[in-house]
Write an enzyme that holds these catalytic residues in place. Sequence first.
Site, short mmCIF file in Angstrom:
data_model
loop_
_atom_site.label_atom_id
_atom_site.label_comp_id
_atom_site.label_asym_id
_atom_site.label_seq_id
_atom_site.Cartn_x
_atom_site.Cartn_y
_atom_site.Cartn_z
N ARG A 241 43.34 -29.28 -15.94
CA ARG A 241 44.64 -29.10 -16.56
C ARG A 241 45.16 -30.46 -16.99
O ARG A 241 44.98 -31.47 -16.28
CB ARG A 241 45.65 -28.48 -15.58
CG ARG A 241 45.50 -26.99 -15.35
CD ARG A 241 45.84 -26.16 -16.59
NE ARG A 241 45.81 -24.73 -16.34
CZ ARG A 241 44.77 -23.92 -16.62
NH1 ARG A 241 43.67 -24.41 -17.15
NH2 ARG A 241 44.86 -22.62 -16.39
N GLU A 270 49.98 -28.36 -24.41
CA GLU A 270 49.07 -27.80 -25.43
C GLU A 270 49.85 -26.82 -26.32
O GLU A 270 50.68 -26.09 -25.81
CB GLU A 270 47.92 -27.05 -24.76
CG GLU A 270 47.05 -27.93 -23.91
CD GLU A 270 46.01 -27.13 -23.12
OE1 GLU A 270 45.88 -25.90 -23.34
OE2 GLU A 270 45.32 -27.74 -22.30
N HIS A 288 40.82 -26.68 -25.43
CA HIS A 288 40.87 -25.80 -24.24
C HIS A 288 39.90 -24.61 -24.39
O HIS A 288 40.31 -23.45 -24.40
CB HIS A 288 42.30 -25.30 -24.00
CG HIS A 288 42.52 -24.82 -22.58
ND1 HIS A 288 43.70 -24.99 -21.90
CD2 HIS A 288 41.70 -24.18 -21.71
CE1 HIS A 288 43.61 -24.47 -20.69
NE2 HIS A 288 42.39 -23.97 -20.55
C1 DGY Z 1 41.64 -20.75 -16.85
O1 DGY Z 1 41.13 -19.65 -16.62
O2 DGY Z 1 42.43 -21.29 -16.07
C2 DGY Z 1 41.30 -21.40 -18.14
O3 DGY Z 1 41.86 -22.65 -18.25
C3 DGY Z 1 41.75 -20.53 -19.30
O4 DGY Z 1 43.05 -20.17 -19.10
#
Ligand code: DGY
Length: 322
Positions: A241, A270, A288
């Site tokens: 993240r 984002e 992402h």
């Molecule tokens: C997750 O599953 O956390 C990925 O980052 C996609 O949202």
Amino acid sequence: MREGKPEVLVTRKLPPAVEARLAQDYAPRFNPEDKLYSRDELLSRAAGVDAILPCHTERFGADVIEALPASVRIIANFSVGYDHVDVAAARDKGITVTNTPDVLSDATAEIAMLLMLGAARRASEGERLVRAAEWRDWSPAFMVGIQMTGKRLGIIGMGRVGQVLAKRARGFEMTVHYHNRRPLAAEAAADAIFHDSVEDLLPHCDFLSLHCPATEETRHLLNAARIALLPDDAVVVNTARGAIVDDDALIAALRSGKLAAAGLDVFNNEPDIHPGYRDLSNAFLLPHIGSATRETRDAMGFRALDNLDAFFTGREPDDRVA
Ligand code: DGY
């Protein structure tokens, strides 16, 4: 529960097989346009539903949870990360929250490998040159990057994704170092070397990959003071993240040459990322897509549905986080 199939608000377009199963077992409210709902639209579409199946693109802060209709009993996330949901607020309101662990570990570890290689070997710089017809010549000094084979890889957060990445990295003869809340059991750790603090780990990382969840404790975990502890010319990658990284500090280290390169699939705020990344030639940037494979997106959807099925048949969902 009310008569009939439970009503489920599905906030984004899901893979066809997942939507087919939803349509068979539930009364879904789909989003065929795949429109990103505003807070107000989300709340109005949630009127009367029993469940919400959202992605990390929808924020369920305490204010949103508070405003959700009383009919909503479960938020079954289509994501492993659930930092977009205030789980304490959900718990207080009696709303169950689930996520989708395990099923995206391979896909995300693949993207971490791609980021490490792409950043170290200057893949996006090279690709841009070729596409722009600006590739003129070859010389021993041209596009020289950093070799990954045999280097030291540091992993912060040795959960499911971190462990898969460690296995893949061994194929590149990398020595794996890691920091985790607790050391892994001997079999899972194999030859990976545990460090009981981030500070202790960092000097051992030619490559550093972040795999911890975004929480209050890990916010800006990678800051200027910690970047200074990395060896010069290290490569940093993030598939976890954006919040784990202090963007200003990382950008400064990429500009100064302290770090050789960074590979990033996740960002603060984002998709309106820190503009400083955009013109850094030593940043390899992806939008992402860690879990974006056909196989994994199906598996994430089915996992979210398994959690819904358990909940609505009176069983404990396997992936309950609140
Ligand atoms: C997750 O599953 O956390 C990925 O980052 C996609 O949202």
